[in-house]
Design a protein around this motif. Sequence first.
Motif, PDB file in Angstrom:
ATOM      1  N   ASN A  78       0.911  -1.194   0.063  1.00  0.00           N
ATOM      2  CA  ASN A  78       0.131   0.097  -0.055  1.00  0.00           C
ATOM      3  C   ASN A  78       0.785   1.187   0.096  1.00  0.00           C
ATOM      4  N   THR A  79       1.755   1.131   0.642  1.00  0.00           N
ATOM      5  CA  THR A  79       2.952   2.297   0.842  1.00  0.00           C
ATOM      6  C   THR A  79       3.378   2.691  -0.762  1.00  0.00           C
ATOM      7  N   ILE A  80       3.869   1.595  -1.510  1.00  0.00           N
ATOM      8  CA  ILE A  80       4.402   1.487  -2.668  1.00  0.00           C
ATOM      9  C   ILE A  80       3.523   2.276  -3.753  1.00  0.00           C
ATOM     10  N   LYS A  81       2.159   1.643  -3.538  1.00  0.00           N
ATOM     11  CA  LYS A  81       0.958   2.101  -4.320  1.00  0.00           C
ATOM     12  C   LYS A  81       0.882   3.595  -4.055  1.00  0.00           C
ATOM     13  N   SER A  82       0.558   3.817  -2.842  1.00  0.00           N
ATOM     14  CA  SER A  82       0.311   5.384  -2.350  1.00  0.00           C
ATOM     15  C   SER A  82       1.295   6.176  -2.950  1.00  0.00           C
ATOM     16  N   LEU A  83       2.583   5.913  -3.025  1.00  0.00           N
ATOM     17  CA  LEU A  83       3.716   6.849  -3.388  1.00  0.00           C
ATOM     18  C   LEU A  83       3.539   6.752  -4.764  1.00  0.00           C
ATOM     19  N   PHE A  84       3.413   5.857  -5.425  1.00  0.00           N
ATOM     20  CA  PHE A  84       3.274   5.839  -6.840  1.00  0.00           C
ATOM     21  C   PHE A  84       2.055   6.795  -7.401  1.00  0.00           C
ATOM     22  N   PHE A  85       0.963   6.530  -6.828  1.00  0.00           N
ATOM     23  CA  PHE A  85      -0.239   7.618  -7.219  1.00  0.00           C
ATOM     24  C   PHE A  85       0.116   8.995  -6.745  1.00  0.00           C
ATOM     25  N   MET A  86       0.670   9.266  -5.728  1.00  0.00           N
ATOM     26  CA  MET A  86       1.056  10.680  -5.388  1.00  0.00           C
ATOM     27  C   MET A  86       2.082  11.131  -6.507  1.00  0.00           C
ATOM     28  N   LEU A  87       2.934  10.244  -6.866  1.00  0.00           N
ATOM     29  CA  LEU A  87       3.947  11.040  -7.886  1.00  0.00           C
ATOM     30  C   LEU A  87       3.353  11.050  -9.163  1.00  0.00           C
ATOM     31  N   ILE A  88       2.740  10.261  -9.575  1.00  0.00           N
ATOM     32  CA  ILE A  88       1.908  10.430 -11.051  1.00  0.00           C
ATOM     33  C   ILE A  88       1.001  11.570 -10.882  1.00  0.00           C
ATOM     34  N   GLY A  89       0.225  11.547  -9.717  1.00  0.00           N
ATOM     35  CA  GLY A  89      -0.937  12.827  -9.564  1.00  0.00           C
ATOM     36  C   GLY A  89      -0.050  14.208  -9.530  1.00  0.00           C
ATOM     37  N   ILE A  90       1.227  14.443  -8.894  1.00  0.00           N
ATOM     38  CA  ILE A  90       1.829  15.453  -8.801  1.00  0.00           C
ATOM     39  C   ILE A  90       2.374  15.767 -10.197  1.00  0.00           C
ATOM     40  N   LEU A  91       2.921  14.820 -11.082  1.00  0.00           N
ATOM     41  CA  LEU A  91       3.281  15.114 -12.325  1.00  0.00           C
ATOM     42  C   LEU A  91       2.195  15.495 -13.118  1.00  0.00           C
ATOM     43  N   MET A  92       1.206  15.044 -13.030  1.00  0.00           N
ATOM     44  CA  MET A  92      -0.079  15.362 -13.871  1.00  0.00           C
ATOM     45  C   MET A  92      -0.379  16.793 -13.542  1.00  0.00           C
ATOM     46  N   VAL A  93      -0.588  17.153 -12.068  1.00  0.00           N
ATOM     47  CA  VAL A  93      -0.867  18.608 -12.005  1.00  0.00           C
ATOM     48  C   VAL A  93       0.103  19.286 -12.467  1.00  0.00           C
ATOM     49  N   ILE A  94       1.457  19.155 -12.234  1.00  0.00           N
ATOM     50  CA  ILE A  94       2.469  20.128 -12.836  1.00  0.00           C
ATOM     51  C   ILE A  94       2.455  20.226 -14.402  1.00  0.00           C
ATOM     52  N   TYR A  95       2.044  18.820 -15.155  1.00  0.00           N
ATOM     53  CA  TYR A  95       2.011  18.963 -16.531  1.00  0.00           C
ATOM     54  C   TYR A  95       0.725  19.688 -16.966  1.00  0.00           C
ATOM     55  N   SER A  96      -0.272  20.030 -16.116  1.00  0.00           N
ATOM     56  CA  SER A  96      -1.495  20.463 -16.601  1.00  0.00           C
ATOM     57  C   SER A  96      -1.274  21.936 -16.481  1.00  0.00           C
ATOM     58  N   PHE A  97      -0.441  22.536 -15.734  1.00  0.00           N
ATOM     59  CA  PHE A  97      -0.237  23.898 -15.667  1.00  0.00           C
ATOM     60  C   PHE A  97       0.800  24.204 -16.743  1.00  0.00           C
TER      61      PHE A  97
END
Length: 187
Positions: free
Chosen positions: A107-126
């Motif tokens: 769950n920790t690995i999955k959580s960190l993966f989701f957060m990393l992808i989420g941060i990258l997508m938010v940055i990419y959207s801007f």
Amino acid sequence: MENKKISNIRYIKEKYLSEKKDKAVIKVLIDKKKDFYNKFDPQKISIDYVIVDYITNEAYNIPFKYKIIIEFCCDELSEEEKNKIRKMIRDYYAMQISNEDSIIKANTIKSLFFMLIGILMVIYSFVGKNIFGNVYQEVVCVIGWVLLWEGIDILALFNSSERIERKNLKQLYYSEIIFSDKLELKD
């Protein structure tokens, strides 16, 4: 709310606490020594799941500050059989702790993966706003935030319940296991 808290404390004190008041006793009545073993195990090396389920459910009510004593009330057990039963119980809880550790790690690995992808997508959207247009930018931003919050949810909420379960299992793993004759049982 206060009455409920007081009655829970009273229930724990009356049902579990020993004379020393720093240890909680879970008593388990066993009719025959064969009842200790899983009836489907031909080698008789695994504990019956009904017993460990009962112990685990009883221990769930006991606060972590108390050391647990598991007292089996059963006649006619040799010292060798008692040691075998202690080992079976410790092995069972060790496996359960290992399973919880695996779940927490995954769950920790999955959580960190989701957060990393989420941060990258938010940055990419801007950053990609001028390249792809507003609709695409908004979709990527929303998906990014959803992934980011999903990661935080897994890390903060789900893993915390798994950690509590792991604490309960460790409390049982380190419990003292004693045996008494059924005739000695006065309660």
